[in-house]
Design an enzyme around this catalytic site. Structure first.
Site, PDB file in Angstrom:
ATOM      1  N   ASP A 295      -3.939   1.303 -11.807  1.00 54.19           N
ATOM      2  CA  ASP A 295      -4.775   0.257 -11.835  1.00 54.19           C
ATOM      3  C   ASP A 295      -3.636  -1.056 -11.577  1.00 54.19           C
ATOM      4  OD1 ASP A 295      -7.116   1.262 -12.370  1.00 54.19           O
ATOM      5  OD2 ASP A 295      -7.130   0.724 -14.463  1.00 54.19           O
TER       6      ASP A 295
ATOM      7  N   GLU B 271      -4.315  15.234 -15.475  1.00 49.72           N
ATOM      8  CA  GLU B 271      -5.025  14.761 -16.581  1.00 49.72           C
ATOM      9  C   GLU B 271      -5.016  13.314 -16.832  1.00 49.72           C
ATOM     10  OE1 GLU B 271      -3.405  14.815 -21.298  1.00 49.72           O
ATOM     11  OE2 GLU B 271      -3.151  16.415 -20.104  1.00 49.72           O
TER      12      GLU B 271
ATOM     13  N   GLU C 294       0.650   6.425  -7.116  1.00 53.00           N
ATOM     14  CA  GLU C 294      -0.290   7.513  -7.195  1.00 53.00           C
ATOM     15  C   GLU C 294       0.035   8.897  -6.936  1.00 53.00           C
ATOM     16  OE1 GLU C 294      -3.631   6.338  -5.041  1.00 53.00           O
ATOM     17  OE2 GLU C 294      -4.171   4.552  -6.277  1.00 53.00           O
TER      18      GLU C 294
ATOM     19  N   GLU D 223       0.908  -1.351  -0.281  1.00 50.78           N
ATOM     20  CA  GLU D 223      -0.007   0.075   0.039  1.00 50.78           C
ATOM     21  C   GLU D 223       0.946   1.356  -0.056  1.00 50.78           C
ATOM     22  OE1 GLU D 223      -2.982   2.337  -0.620  1.00 50.78           O
ATOM     23  OE2 GLU D 223      -3.184   0.191  -0.441  1.00 50.78           O
TER      24      GLU D 223
END
EC number: 2.7.1.107
Length: 124
Positions: free
Chosen positions: A99, A89, A80, A73
């Site tokens: 993903d 964007e 991320e 995580e």
């Protein structure tokens, strides 16, 4: 361009690294709901693994699977954050990257379930 922090060595480097690591844990806990949820899951599961009547190897696997999910995580959140830093964007590569991080965490959670099930169902 060289990084001015790369020249630090010895105990001072270890001290700085510890500080950066603690900053990373704080940032993840404050900013990532999924990390907070996993921390609280770990707060429950790790002590439980330590008191259940299982072998030392089983106990190590149970604790290790939970810690690995926390590591996954942290890496997923770092991916991320880096993607979001580059651009907010929508882009197919950004989506694929995020993903894949999510898929890694899903496999980590499946691993917790499988390891815990196998250890707890092992005949004594």
């Amino acid at each position: 361009m060289t990084n001015p922090y790369k020249g630090v060595t010895g105990i001072k480097r270890i001290w700085y690294a510890l500080g950066y690591s603690l900053d990373g844990l704080k940032a993840a806990y404050r900013g990532e709901a999924a990390f907070r949820q996993l921390v609280w899951l770990a707060v429950i599961l790790i002590p439980l693994a330590l008191v259940l009547p299982v072998s030392y190897v089983g106990r190590a696997l149970m604790v290790g699977s939970v810690l690995l999910s926390l590591i996954i995580e942290l890496l997923n959140s770092a991916i991320e954050a880096a993607i979001d830093r580059i651009s907010l964007e929508r882009h197919p590569l950004s989506k694929a990257s995020k993903d894949m991080g999510s898929a890694a965490q899903m496999l980590g959670l499946i691993m917790i379930a499988v390891v815990w099930s196998l250890v707890l169902l092992e005949p004594q």
